[in-house]
Design an enzyme around this catalytic site. Structure first.
Site, PDB file in Angstrom:
ATOM      1  N   ARG A  54     -16.358   7.298  -8.552  1.00  0.00           N
ATOM      2  CA  ARG A  54     -15.116   7.395  -9.310  1.00  0.00           C
ATOM      3  C   ARG A  54     -14.439   8.748  -9.085  1.00  0.00           C
ATOM      4  NH1 ARG A  54     -12.178   5.035 -13.549  1.00  0.00           N
ATOM      5  NH2 ARG A  54     -11.084   6.552 -14.819  1.00  0.00           N
TER       6      ARG A  54
ATOM      7  N   ASN B 187      -8.212  10.605 -13.506  1.00  0.00           N
ATOM      8  CA  ASN B 187      -7.333   9.837 -14.390  1.00  0.00           C
ATOM      9  C   ASN B 187      -7.317  10.366 -15.828  1.00  0.00           C
ATOM     10  OD1 ASN B 187      -5.426   7.778 -14.214  1.00  0.00           O
ATOM     11  ND2 ASN B 187      -6.779   6.293 -15.215  1.00  0.00           N
TER      12      ASN B 187
ATOM     13  N   HIS C 156      -6.156  -0.054  -9.810  1.00  0.00           N
ATOM     14  CA  HIS C 156      -7.561   0.226 -10.129  1.00  0.00           C
ATOM     15  C   HIS C 156      -8.400  -1.040 -10.025  1.00  0.00           C
ATOM     16  CE1 HIS C 156      -7.276   4.121 -12.650  1.00  0.00           C
ATOM     17  NE2 HIS C 156      -6.280   4.071 -11.800  1.00  0.00           N
TER      18      HIS C 156
ATOM     19  N   TYR D   4      -4.861   9.178 -23.018  1.00  0.00           N
ATOM     20  CA  TYR D   4      -5.257  10.281 -22.151  1.00  0.00           C
ATOM     21  C   TYR D   4      -4.254  10.466 -21.012  1.00  0.00           C
ATOM     22  CZ  TYR D   4      -7.376   6.073 -20.189  1.00  0.00           C
ATOM     23  OH  TYR D   4      -7.586   4.800 -19.728  1.00  0.00           O
ATOM     24  N   SER D   5      -4.392  11.575 -20.293  1.00  0.00           N
ATOM     25  CA  SER D   5      -3.384  11.962 -19.301  1.00  0.00           C
ATOM     26  C   SER D   5      -3.686  11.364 -17.927  1.00  0.00           C
ATOM     27  CB  SER D   5      -3.336  13.483 -19.197  1.00  0.00           C
ATOM     28  OG  SER D   5      -3.124  14.036 -20.475  1.00  0.00           O
TER      29      SER D   5
ATOM     30  N   GLU E 104      -5.221  -3.036 -13.594  1.00  0.00           N
ATOM     31  CA  GLU E 104      -6.681  -3.009 -13.559  1.00  0.00           C
ATOM     32  C   GLU E 104      -7.150  -4.413 -13.193  1.00  0.00           C
ATOM     33  OE1 GLU E 104      -9.704  -0.535 -13.683  1.00  0.00           O
ATOM     34  OE2 GLU E 104      -8.124   0.206 -15.014  1.00  0.00           O
TER      35      GLU E 104
HETATM   36 ZN   LIG Z   1      -9.392   2.075 -14.044  1.00  0.00          ZN
END
Ligand SMILES: [Zn+2]
Ligand SMILES: [Zn+2]
Lengths: 294, 294
Positions: free
Chosen positions: A62, A69, A115, A163-164, A177
């Site tokens: 990842r 991410n 993703h 989140y950013s 996704e």
């Molecule tokens: Zn993802």
């Protein structure tokens, strides 16, 4: 847009060796092979395929130093750049330079962030703001276009749990996704579903740029309401699995009393009593550990 | 024997942080948490749960330097030991010391090598020699015990395609491959199927040690006949996916003419003509690449 997989896992899960070309382009950021550029071309639309984390792709993980991410914070983006920064923070700054600056009028209009996940999420669009009318119209368009296939929308707008993301650099950030598909594996059905959603997204942008008017619409969304961690022992180790009744049931309702986790001895933890039972399990385990160490 | 997962991937595929205890035991080889030791205890049988590649487990990858499950060659095992050797070669030597020496009378009787894979292999027993009567009896016992559930046996005996596995250190090496289950994910159904097979294997050894006689038996096995690589371009890059008709069809017959791969443009490559069509595709791709670079 077909970014071909560079690596794959064999039956034994072993990562295929890098090809010569890959060895040469290792670490370079331009390692995207577009087989048929036409597929992502649209009238009046400029598109740029891009791999956000090439070093992670290369290693089939990842990330290398820190989750890219989550890295697009004001703090990171405004930090003095340098080689001592974690790789993904450096990369976030580069991406912000190319596609941003985040929050500025010069930023790209749209980032479509592609993703994959081991979860059975199907083909899920991720929306960051319920006020983003452009994205809402696009998602409405996509959902209609792929029906009867479904394409759930997840709205991540949340005062604490947001989140950013990398895509947040653009004015209209969209996540896609797809799953279940582990890292290093490319499944034709998952690949095809992503391809189809992307096709309709680009079609929408073309129509929008041509001046087509879109009447007001509503879009059903899933919202993030709560996150529940795995049950853990006093040392923080996970001590249960997702319950077989819940496994792969993404986007299905979870009601109080429904099985949620399964302990390794077969015990079921249910949605409403995860917290209370967990406390009991922890103390049982502690007793067991003490007994074992005596 | 329940070796609890130390790490997991969240919905976004992010690896969970190491717990404090895990940080402390990082790199140690004893990081197995046996929840209920009784489960692997049998009368007259000494069992030792063991993680063969703890550093890879820690990193949630298959290996760190080189594939451990190919590392048990005479060359590696007899190499002068030292820190300059690849981690997995050092580890192979340690494992050979603990459970071997390979090929000697002092070696362990049985190694049960527990693996998981992204392939839809179900619960597959791997047999290295058709002459291993002990293993054949054990597999026959397991297959009967878990029926009507199935447990295919893969015989890897092959003059060219055989390799030096970790389990080959023991007199009777047995592989157990369960899937589909990606690295970092623990699915309750897959976990349970592995647990059940292991239970019957241990039961068999107990009965064997008690002197029970097993009448002659036959076991149906799958044999390795041929390996077919993914189609690749002239640079060695993979240019196709497993065909949707073949995906997940482990242990089902593949007949000449059956779809095998799907190119990114949707073209199907069939079993009998993979080689010939591939040549054509390569030359097409070359033409396309030339056209693009002009
Ligand atoms: Zn993802
Ligand atoms: Zn394996």
């Amino acid at each position: 847009a077909s970014a071909l997989p560079n690596r794959y896992l064999d039956e034994e899960g072993e990562l295929s060796p890098l090809s010569e070309q890959e060895e040469e382009s290792k670490g370079s950021d331009d390692d995207i092979r577009v087989v048929n550029g036409k597929e992502i071309q649209r009238k009046g639309v400029e598109t740029k395929p891009f791999i956000t984390n090439p070093r992670a792709v290369e290693k089939c993980t990842r990330y290398v130093d820190t989750d890219l991410n989550r890295a697009f914070t004001t703090e990171n983006l405004s930090a003095p750049s340098g080689d001592d920064l974690p790789y993904e923070v450096q990369r976030a700054q580069q991406i912000n330079e190319i596609f941003g600056p985040k929050g500025s009028p010069e930023a790209y209009d749209v980032i479509f962030d592609l993703h994959n996940t081991t979860s059975n999420m199907g083909c899920t669009l991720i929306l960051e703001s319920s006020k983003d009318h452009f994205n809402l119209q696009m998602m409405h368009y996509i959902k209609k276009a792929i029906a009867p296939d479904s394409c759930p929308v997840l709205l991540t707008e949340h005062p604490l749990l947001k989140y950013s993301t990398s895509r947040s650099v653009a004015k209209h950030p969209i996540g896609l996704e797809v799953g279940p598909q582990p890292q290093g594996v490319l499944r034709s059905n998952i690949f095809e579903s992503m391809r189809v959603v992307l096709k309709h997204a680009l079609d929408f942008i073309e129509l929008f740029n041509e001046g087509l008017e879109f009447p007001p619409c509503t879009v059903d969304v899933f919202r993030v309401s709560e996150k529940i961690d795995y049950p853990r022992d006093t040392n923080g180790n996970i001590i249960a699995m997702v319950h077989p009744n819940l496994q792969d049931c993404d986007w299905e309702p979870l009601n109080p009393g429904d099985p949620m986790f399964q302990m390794f001895d077969g015990t079921t933890l249910r949605y409403e009593d995860v917290e209370t039972k967990l406390e009991k399990c922890k103390s049982n385990l502690k007793t067991l550990q003490q007994a074992l160490s005596e």
